[in-house]
Structures are given as C-alpha cells and as structure tokens.
Design an enzyme around this catalytic site. Structure first.
Site, mmCIF file in Angstrom:
data_model
loop_
_atom_site.group_PDB
_atom_site.id
_atom_site.type_symbol
_atom_site.label_atom_id
_atom_site.label_comp_id
_atom_site.label_asym_id
_atom_site.label_seq_id
_atom_site.Cartn_x
_atom_site.Cartn_y
_atom_site.Cartn_z
ATOM 1 N N HIS A 1 0.800 -1.227 0.000
ATOM 2 C CA HIS A 1 0.000 0.000 0.000
ATOM 3 C C HIS A 1 0.829 1.271 0.000
ATOM 4 O O HIS A 1 0.268 2.352 0.158
ATOM 5 C CB HIS A 1 -0.910 0.054 1.232
ATOM 6 C CG HIS A 1 -2.006 -0.944 1.230
ATOM 7 N ND1 HIS A 1 -3.229 -0.717 0.656
ATOM 8 C CD2 HIS A 1 -2.056 -2.202 1.729
ATOM 9 C CE1 HIS A 1 -4.008 -1.773 0.822
ATOM 10 N NE2 HIS A 1 -3.307 -2.700 1.469
ATOM 11 N N THR B 1 -8.516 6.692 -1.893
ATOM 12 C CA THR B 1 -9.883 6.164 -2.043
ATOM 13 C C THR B 1 -10.879 7.286 -1.760
ATOM 14 O O THR B 1 -11.999 7.258 -2.258
ATOM 15 C CB THR B 1 -10.130 4.993 -1.073
ATOM 16 O OG1 THR B 1 -9.586 5.325 0.207
ATOM 17 C CG2 THR B 1 -9.481 3.730 -1.574
ATOM 18 N N LYS C 1 -14.595 8.511 -3.599
ATOM 19 C CA LYS C 1 -15.841 8.865 -2.900
ATOM 20 C C LYS C 1 -16.351 10.220 -3.379
ATOM 21 O O LYS C 1 -17.545 10.406 -3.603
ATOM 22 C CB LYS C 1 -15.599 8.896 -1.385
ATOM 23 C CG LYS C 1 -15.277 7.521 -0.813
ATOM 24 C CD LYS C 1 -14.658 7.577 0.585
ATOM 25 C CE LYS C 1 -13.961 6.261 0.898
ATOM 26 N NZ LYS C 1 -13.002 6.353 2.008
ATOM 27 N N LYS D 1 -8.021 13.840 4.785
ATOM 28 C CA LYS D 1 -7.156 12.655 4.740
ATOM 29 C C LYS D 1 -6.149 12.769 5.877
ATOM 30 O O LYS D 1 -6.061 13.823 6.502
ATOM 31 C CB LYS D 1 -6.440 12.549 3.398
ATOM 32 C CG LYS D 1 -5.832 13.870 2.914
ATOM 33 C CD LYS D 1 -5.249 13.768 1.516
ATOM 34 C CE LYS D 1 -6.243 13.872 0.396
ATOM 35 N NZ LYS D 1 -6.405 12.672 -0.380
ATOM 36 N N ARG D 2 -5.391 11.697 6.135
ATOM 37 C CA ARG D 2 -4.313 11.797 7.109
ATOM 38 C C ARG D 2 -3.426 12.987 6.756
ATOM 39 O O ARG D 2 -3.268 13.313 5.591
ATOM 40 C CB ARG D 2 -3.442 10.533 7.067
ATOM 41 C CG ARG D 2 -4.023 9.321 7.711
ATOM 42 C CD ARG D 2 -3.028 8.160 7.690
ATOM 43 N NE ARG D 2 -2.719 7.705 6.340
ATOM 44 C CZ ARG D 2 -1.498 7.608 5.826
ATOM 45 N NH1 ARG D 2 -0.438 7.919 6.541
ATOM 46 N NH2 ARG D 2 -1.311 7.158 4.602
ATOM 47 N N LYS E 1 1.032 14.342 1.038
ATOM 48 C CA LYS E 1 -0.341 14.659 0.634
ATOM 49 C C LYS E 1 -0.529 16.164 0.432
ATOM 50 O O LYS E 1 -1.508 16.610 -0.135
ATOM 51 C CB LYS E 1 -1.332 14.135 1.670
ATOM 52 C CG LYS E 1 -1.340 12.596 1.762
ATOM 53 C CD LYS E 1 -2.302 12.106 2.821
ATOM 54 C CE LYS E 1 -2.277 10.609 3.032
ATOM 55 N NZ LYS E 1 -2.998 9.838 2.012
HETATM 56 C C1 NBG Z 1 -2.582 3.757 1.929
HETATM 57 C C2 NBG Z 1 -2.175 4.663 0.783
HETATM 58 C C3 NBG Z 1 -3.394 5.126 -0.004
HETATM 59 C C4 NBG Z 1 -4.227 3.925 -0.404
HETATM 60 C C5 NBG Z 1 -4.553 3.091 0.828
HETATM 61 C C6 NBG Z 1 -5.350 1.859 0.480
HETATM 62 C C7 NBG Z 1 -1.139 3.049 3.783
HETATM 63 C C8 NBG Z 1 0.135 2.420 4.192
HETATM 64 N N1 NBG Z 1 -1.360 3.187 2.493
HETATM 65 O O1 NBG Z 1 -2.974 5.803 -1.166
HETATM 66 O O2 NBG Z 1 -1.469 5.771 1.283
HETATM 67 O O3 NBG Z 1 -5.413 4.342 -1.026
HETATM 68 O O4 NBG Z 1 -3.379 2.680 1.457
HETATM 69 O O5 NBG Z 1 -4.713 1.102 -0.490
HETATM 70 O O6 NBG Z 1 -1.947 3.422 4.619
#
Ligand code: NBG
Length: 796
Positions: free
Chosen positions: A353, A640, A644, A532-533, A538
């Site tokens: 991921h 994701t 949405k 988002k985080r 980002k």
């Molecule tokens: C996150 C990515 C996102 C991705 C999600 C689900 C982690 C390690 N990775 O870009 O930063 O959409 O995983 O795949 O949280």
C-alpha cells in the site's frame, strides 16, 4: 400492502421487546442510548439469521475461504449501515416515530469504531462489505483495540490527542467467544528434542475472539469480522493478593490487555516498536491457529490447504503469518520444510500500500530474535531457499541487521498486488524491481474501490433517491450502471434536481458546522475539501499556501469578481509527526485571521474540522463541490477519498498520482482539473539542487505567501512560529510544494472560471457521478477473487 403493515408492526414489537427485555427499560423513561441499543439488537437479529445461514452454507459447500488479515478495520458506525443494507430504513423510522423518537438522533448516538488510521483500514472495511454483498465466504481478522486511534481536538489551534473510548459503552454488534481463546507465546528459546524443533516461549498471552457479523446488500449473505483481544493466561494471582500486594495480583491481566489497547499510527516513530511487533504476531498467530482449526474440522490432508484457503496480507503488518504457518506445518505437524514452504507459499498473498521507504516495515534483528527466536530461524531458511533458487539475486529479506518485511512478504507470497495502475507499475520499477525480474508473473494490479452502499446510498440518500428514480435500483450492487444516467445529464430539469441535492447537502453541512463549531459557512460558496491523514506527501501545505496567496490577492483587489470559496480541511497527524502537527496549527491560524477579515470573508473562509473519522467523512463527501487530491506524483499509492468525492459529484483538482490517473480516464479529462509534475518529472526535478528557489524566484505570489509565514502575519503573538515551514519549503522541499505551486494556482483559477458557469459545472459534477461506477469495491473484490484467490460466490 397488508404484508408491509404486518412486518412494520412486527419490527415495532421487536424494538419494544429489546427495549424492555434486553435493556430493561420502559419507553417512558428510555434514553437515546437505550433506544439505540434496542434498535441495534432488533436489526442485529435479522443479520444473525443471514449470518447463520451463510455459515451453514459455507460448511456445506466446502468452497474456498478467504482470510483477510489486517491490522486495521476502519468500519465506522454499524447501525445505519445495517439498516440500509437490510432495506429497513422506513420500517425503522416508523417504529421509532411511533414512540416519538427521531431516527437521526438515535443513529448519531453511535460512536465511530476508529480501528484504523486511514485508507488502508477503510479499504479493508469496504472489502468486507463487498465480500458479503458478493457472497464470497470470507473472514476479516484483526485486533479489537480498546481505544482505537486517538481522538483529536484543538487547543489554540494545536492538535491535542486523547484516548478514543468507543468501547466504554456496551458494543451491541459483537459476540464475545470465550470458548475461542488461543495462547500466543513470546520470547524464550528453541530446543532440539527427539528429532524435532521445539520453541519454548517465556511469556504467554491469550487471544480471545470477538465476532462481528458483516451483512451485505439486501441481507443475502453475511461474513465474520473476528477481532482478537489480549487476555492474561492466568489473570489473577491469589497468593499475591493474599500477601497484600493487590496491584501485583492483577498485573498479568493489565499487561496482557495492553496488547490490544491502542493502534499505533503507521508513520509514528520509534515509540512502542516492540509492542507493535508483539501486536502483529499476536493477531497473526491467533488467526493462523484459528484458520487451521477450522480446516482441520473438515479435512485431514494438509496438502489441500491451498485449495481450501487463501490468505491476504493487508500490507506487511501481518507478514509474520507466513513464517508462523510454516512453523506449525513443519515443527508441529511434521511436514518437511520444503513441503511446508510450498504449502505456505500457495496460501499467502500480499498487498503493498505504499512506496514510501520509511513506511516499509523493517525490524531490528535483535528485537525480532528476542521476541520470536524460532521465526527468525525460519525466515533465514525461507531466505536461503530463495537464494538457492535464485543464486544471482542481490537483495535479501535480512540485511544490515534488519528483517525486511516487504521482501519477506514478496518472497513468501503467491501473488503480490499494488492498488492502482500507476502504483503497481512503480512497484515494478522501484521497491520490487529485482524481485519482479525474478518472478515476473507475481505482481498484479487491483485498483482500489469503495463500497457504493456506504459511500453513496447511505451517506447521500437524496442523490441515491434521484439515481434510483432515474435508472432503477440495480446500481447499488452493480455500480457501473450509473452510466445510464448520461442521457439525463442532457436534461436541464434533471441537472437542476442533481444540483438541488448538492445544495441541500451543503446546507445540512452548514447547519452541522454552525451547531457543533459555532462557525457560519456561506452555503452559496464553492465547498473545496481536503480530508485525509496529515502528511507532507499529501501536501495540505500546498493547499494552505495557495489559500494564503489567494487571500492576499483578494485583499489587493477586493472589488473584483471573486468566486466565493470555503476551504475545508480535516485529518489527524501521527502523535510524533511534529511537522504535520505544525501544518494543522498553521491552517487553524490562517483560518482565524482570514475568517475575521471583513475585506475577504464574504469570498473566502477556511475551516479545519477536528477529529476526522468515517462519520465526519460521510457528512463532508456529499457536500463537496471540489475534491483536493494533490499529492506529489508517485507518492499516493491509490487514494480512495478521491473515488468517494467523484462518485458524489465533486470534480477533482489533482495530480497524476495513484488512482487519480484512472479517475481522470473514466470521468474524462475535461471533467478533471489536472496540474503538476508527473512521477518521472518529480524524480528529475529533485536532482536539481535549487528547485525550490527557482520556483520561488519565478513566482512572486509564492514568494509573498512564504514571506507571510516568515513575518508572523498568522501568529503575531509568536512571529517565528512558522519560519521553519517556510525554511523547509525554501531549502529542502522534498515533496516539491514550490515546484508545483504555480501550476496549482493556474488550475485553481480554472476551477473558479468553471464554477462561474453553473450549468456547465452541474454537468461536470453529474458526469463525475455517472462515470465513477468502475470504482466500486465490488469490482475490486471480483478482481481479487479471480486473479489472486480463485474463490467463488456462494450466492446462487
Ligand atoms: C494507503 C495509501 C493510499 C491507499 C490506501 C489503500 C497506507 C500504508 N497506504 O494511497 O497511502 O489508497 O493505502 O490502499 O496506509
């Protein structure tokens, strides 16, 4: 007709029965909590019927079972989800109203189960929903964090963390399984006895199972989410107690429980490393035992294992499940090492991921060997076997005194997948270049998706209603049918209704923000949202810098025809990530000044909403006009949230990164505001030693915005507060905020222009909805079933 009256009075009876006999309350005196519990139990009863039938069918058919091992499941609230999936919205509402209760109040009483950080955990939750909707027999395995991820609040604009307390009230969705307790060992040593290797752990913790049924669309199937909680093997020491040492008497229990207490943010620092490794082994080992127990109950040939089970490792956190399965097969069940390795390999798959090097897990060998001595031996043997088969390789799963979980997962797995087309390509070119060359068929792509049930049907009921009225309701389980909306988009009357829905959602968000935070947002303005985080890649700081420059420009020329905007942010920063926390504070300080500025406040407002979670996302996504997806190209594996927003009719301003690339292809480039460097340009640009200064010199707007950080404009009481952010961007700027600023500015002005033509904008927004059907997690899960698991649906 008669039948539906019948069922709703039945449901009313069920509600009253639970209020009376489960909660022990009289309707006269029941509180919202009592009603919520009664409603949850009444809904849960229906889910359990499906659940029992699904489990029976799975045993009868003996098909392949999928096991999704994940450190995080960001499931959010479950009551509303259950009501929508069972299509019981009207019944539940009527039943509550007959007692004078408002359904919204009851639903909003439920805490948000925050068992994850962000996208990775939410993806796991969307996958559970899709697996049940499709009817693929599957189990989610994770940890029942008592406190989940922290709660975020602001004091003087700074993030303050406090423990999440979602389990303080009884949690109606789970079933405790005291009969399923598994002992998990740590430490100790390894002996060779009677021709067998035996691991004698020094410490034991018990894993106790808690099951939550996960129901799919229309209640046709339900799978299980099994979460493990830490318990002491020997919870209470009576001798110590009797000797007067009361605290020590229950110390075992307290220590064992810490293992399932909190979730560590994945990008936090050294703190808690050992506990994190223990958590990973704890839930992986308990899950493997449980999987084998279920297999053994109906089979007696371990060679059949790969035919009957598929294990998916959600990132490397559960990677130790591989060596654990191998250890049991070899040390305990007596298969040869080679055969054990072969079986393990054909059961395991791994999803990557992230390509961020700091997020790829590596463990210090000494720590690892101290906690898991036998596993370290086994990892050595796995790695040696791989080396023997590939003598020219240069990488290894162990080097520089570290165990490298990414490499280990790749070597063990039958299939390895990325989560968007670009990310999968970059995986092949970068982190797994050599392994991909050795195993060219192993890597596959499965672009992420989101569940349309939660992320459209239930969070945006008005839009869902309009869609169903236009094309029927089949889209809810077959999202690509949204294409059928396209002809209606040519009809101005229909488009007006589409925008009426958006405006009503924006008005509802304004009411919420005014009620909870006392800020009045302008509902006529464009709602521009980044949620988002918090992370430098980002680039929330790119957004706020552009906001500052925009504010300065408005002040220069207050009477120009500005397009009113509300800039909305939300997101948590890992506790130890100080730079990200400073960006939060900066955004809050900018908001304070800008929102109070009489010269600009009619056209620009900024707000950072605290404690971002699934529930808040469900409020924000339907109310968005513009979706900010502005990561440095090559860094966001997929995203994701981007899906949405598009699905709910918010066009994207974004870079060609992660799944943005595929979103743009689907919605059409004229319906997407693209800016910024491409992934390979990013790598090139970084080689220039003065990339940031060059960008600053070329764009006076950028220079002026940075100057405002330096001169204390936003922190007059502490003028130096943001100098380090300006310095970081000027002298290092690894994430290329400055180099992308000018093009971002240009794209934002294009957005302004487009928004002024409301008819054209409505069309663009509606086309985003109509063309986002491919981003359903149902499509993603079908991909995994077919390309990775070889699993089948058991719904006829
Ligand atoms: C996150 C990515 C996102 C991705 C999600 C689900 C982690 C390690 N990775 O870009 O930063 O959409 O995983 O795949 O949280």
């Amino acid at each position: 007709m008669a039948r539906s009256v019948q069922t709703s009075s039945n449901f009313r009876d069920a509600l009253l029965r639970h209020l009376t006999y489960t909660m022990g309350k009289d309707p006269e005196h029941a509180q919202p909590f009592d009603w919520r519990m009664a409603l949850s139990h009444a809904i849960r009863d229906r889910i359990v019927d499906t659940w029992v039938a699904s489990t029976r069918k799975t045993y009868e058919q003996d098909g392949k079972r999928v096991y999704y091992l994940s450190m995080e499941f960001l499931i959010g609230r479950l009551l509303e989800d259950g009501i929508f999936n069972l299509e019981m919205v009207d019944e539940a509402k009527e039943a509550l109203e007959s007692f004078g209760m408002d359904m919204r109040t009851i639903l909003d009483d439920e805490p948000d189960a925050a068992l994850g950080n962000g996208g990775l955990g939410r993806l796991a939750a969307c996958f559970l929903d899709s697996l049940s909707t499709i009817g693929c027999p599957a189990y989610g395995y994770g940890i029942r964090y008592e406190n989940g991820l922290f709660k975020q609040s602001f004091v003087d604009g700074c993030q303050v963390e406090s423990p999440e307390t979602w389990l303080q009230e009884p949690h109606p969705w789970e079933f405790e399984r005291p009969e399923v307790r598994i002992n998990i060992g740590f430490g100790g040593d390894v002996h060779f006895e009677n021709g067998k290797t035996v691991w004698r752990p020094a410490e034991m913790i018990q894993a106790e199972a808690f099951d939550t049924p996960i129901v799919g669309w229309q209640g046709r199937w339900a799978n299980t989410l099994r979460l493990w909680a830490g318990r002491a093997v020997d919870p209470f020491d009576l001798d110590l107690f009797n000797s007067g040492d009361f605290a020590a008497a229950s110390e075992h229990e307290a220590l064992a429980r810490t293992i399932s207490r909190v979730l560590y943010p994945e990008d936090s620092n050294e703190a808690g490393k050992e506990l994190r490794l223990k958590q990973e082994y704890f839930f992986s080992a308990a899950s493997i035992r449980d999987i084998l127990r279920r297999f053994d109950s109906h089979h007696n040939d371990l060679k059949l294992l790969p035919e009957k089970i598929a294990i998916q490792l959600n990132d490397t956190h559960p990677a130790i499940a591989g060596p654990e399965l191998l250890r049991i097969l070899h040390d305990e069940r007596g298969l040869s090492f080679e055969e054990s390795l072969h079986i393990t390999h054909h059961c395991m798959n791994y999803t990557n991921h992230t390509l961020l090097p700091e997020a790829l897990e590596r463990w210090d060998e000494r720590l690892f060997g101290r906690l898991l001595p036998r596993h370290l031996d086994i990892i050595n043997r796995i790695d040696d076997a791989h080396y023997k088969a590939n003598p020219h390789r240069s990488l290894s799963a162990r080097s520089d005194g570290q165990v490298k979980m990414g490499e280990l997962s790749f070597i063990m797995a039958n299939r390895v997948n990325g989560v968007s087309a670009l990310h999968t390509d970059l995986m092949k070119q970068t982190v797994f270049k050599e392994l991909n060359a050795l195993h060219p068929d192993r890597i596959v792509n499965e672009t992420n998706g989101v569940t349309p049930r939660r992320w459209l049907h239930s969070c945006n009921p008005a839009l869902s209603g309009l869609i169903t009225e236009t094309i029927g309701e089949d889209w809810i389980a077959d999202l690509e049918q949204l294409e059928k909306l396209e002809p209606s988009i040519e009809d101005q009357g229909w488009l007006d209704r589409f925008m009426d829905v958006k405006n009503a959602n924006k008005a509802a968000l304004c009411d919420y923000v005014a009620g909870v935070h006392g800020v009045n947002l302008n509902p006529e303005a464009m709602f521009d949202i980044q949620i988002k985080r918090m992370h430098e890649y980002k680039r929330q700081h790119l957004n706020i810098l552009e906001t500052i420059a925009h504010w300065q420009e408005i002040r220069d020329n207050p009477n120009a025809d500005w397009v009113p905007r509300v800039k909305i942010f939300a997101g948590k920063a890992a506790q130890g990530y100080h730079f990200a926390k400073d960006i939060i504070r900066l955004i809050n300080d900018v908001a304070k000044l800008v929102n109070a500025d009489a010269a600009t406040r009619d056209v620009l407002q900024v707000i950072f909403l605290p404690n971002y979670n699934v529930t808040l996302a469900e409020r924000l996504v339907p109310a968005a006009d513009l979706s900010e997806q502005i990561s440095t190209a090559g860094k966001e594996a997929s995203g994701t949230g981007n899906m949405k927003f598009a699905l709910n009719g918010a066009p994207t301003i974004g870079t060609l990164d992660g799944a943005n690339v595929e979103i743009r292809e689907h919605v059409g480039k004229e319906n997407f505001f693209l800016f910024g460097m491409l992934a390979d340009e990013v790598m090139q640009r970084r080689m220039m030693h003065d990339h940031a200064q060059q960008a600053i010199n070329a764009d006076p707007r950028l220079g002026r915005a940075l100057e405002a950080l330096r001169d204390g404009t936003f922190s007059p009481e502490d003028p130096g507060r943001y100098t380090h952010i300006a310095d970081n961007l000027t002298w290092s700027d690894y994430f290329l905020v400055c180099s992308d600023f000018t093009d971002y500015w240009r794209a934002q002005r294009e957005v302004d222009k487009a928004y002024q033509d409301r008819k054209a904008w409505a069309k663009m927004a509606a086309l985003n909805t109509a063309r986002s059907g491919w981003f359903s997690s149902d499509r993603t899960i079908h991909g995994y079933m077919c390309d990775i698991w070889g699993a089948k649906s058991l719904i006829p």
